[in-house]
Enzyme design. Sequence first.
Site, PDB file in Angstrom:
ATOM      1  N   ASP A 181       0.862  -1.184   0.000  1.00 18.53           N
ATOM      2  CA  ASP A 181       0.000   0.000   0.000  1.00 18.53           C
ATOM      3  C   ASP A 181       0.893   1.225   0.000  1.00 18.53           C
ATOM      4  OD1 ASP A 181      -0.193   1.181   3.090  1.00 18.53           O
ATOM      5  OD2 ASP A 181       0.126  -0.980   3.057  1.00 18.53           O
ATOM      6  N   ASP A 188      -9.823   2.880   6.704  1.00 19.87           N
ATOM      7  CA  ASP A 188      -8.638   2.989   7.562  1.00 19.87           C
ATOM      8  C   ASP A 188      -9.046   3.541   8.928  1.00 19.87           C
ATOM      9  OD1 ASP A 188      -6.224   3.655   8.789  1.00 19.87           O
ATOM     10  OD2 ASP A 188      -5.280   4.270   6.914  1.00 19.87           O
ATOM     11  N   GLU A 199      -7.761   4.202  12.217  1.00 25.62           N
ATOM     12  CA  GLU A 199      -6.616   4.383  13.108  1.00 25.62           C
ATOM     13  C   GLU A 199      -6.694   5.751  13.753  1.00 25.62           C
ATOM     14  OE1 GLU A 199      -2.686   5.144  11.236  1.00 25.62           O
ATOM     15  OE2 GLU A 199      -3.710   4.618   9.340  1.00 25.62           O
TER      16      GLU A 199
END
Length: 214
Positions: free
Chosen positions: A22, A112, A114
Site C-alpha cells: 500500500d 482505515d 486508526e
Amino acid sequence: MKLLVSLLVLAGVASAARNGIDFIQPVSVATFQCIKKDGYSFVIPRVFTSVGTLDHTGIQNVKNARAAGINDADGYIFPCLATHCPSAANQVKQTLDALKAAGTHVSTLWLDIERLAWPANHASNRAFIEAMVKEAEALKQQVGIYSNYYNWQDIVGLDYHGLSHLMLWWAEYDGEKDFGKFRAFGGWTRPTIHQWHGTETGPCGVSVDLNYVP
C-alpha cells in the site's frame, strides 16, 4: 512416494501466499509491471484522504495497476472527521463515483480506522463507521476494515463486534509475514491481510508498506 507428495503439497501451500503493497505516491503502468514481475500480486492505493478530499493520484494508481495486469487492486479511505468534511456515507459515495468516472474500480474498499482526530465518543464513532459500511454495501462494493487492537480499543472499544463479519486488514509492524502475533479484537479471530512492515523504499523504487496474505 508419500514423502514426495507431502513435499509437493507443502510447496503448493507455500506458493499460495501472496505479497502486496500500500502506498500514496504516483506509480506508472510500467512501474506496476515491474512490481508485478517482482512478485507482488495485490496493491492498495489511498483513494480518499484524511482532510476530506478525493485522492486523484490514488484513483489513477488503481487504474494504472489494472492496466499493468494487477487485477487485485484495492483502495483505502482515510476517513475525515472534521466538520467541513463530507458525511460518512458521502465520503464513500464520492470515492466510488470518482473511481467509476475514471473508468476503474477497486476489488475491496478498505476503511482505515486508526487514531487521528477521532472523537472520544465511541458510540458516535461506531455510527460513523457503520454509515460508511452501509453506503459501500448499498452500492454493491465489497468493504473491509483496516485497524489493530489498540486503534480499535481507542476509537470504538474492544466490546464492539458489530463489523466482525467484514474482512480485517491487520496493521502490526512485527516484521513477520504471518498471523502468529495476532491478538483477537472486535470479534475478529483471524485477519485477512497482515501489514507487517512500515514505510520503506520497496519494489521498483516505490515507497510502500508491505503486506501479506497466507
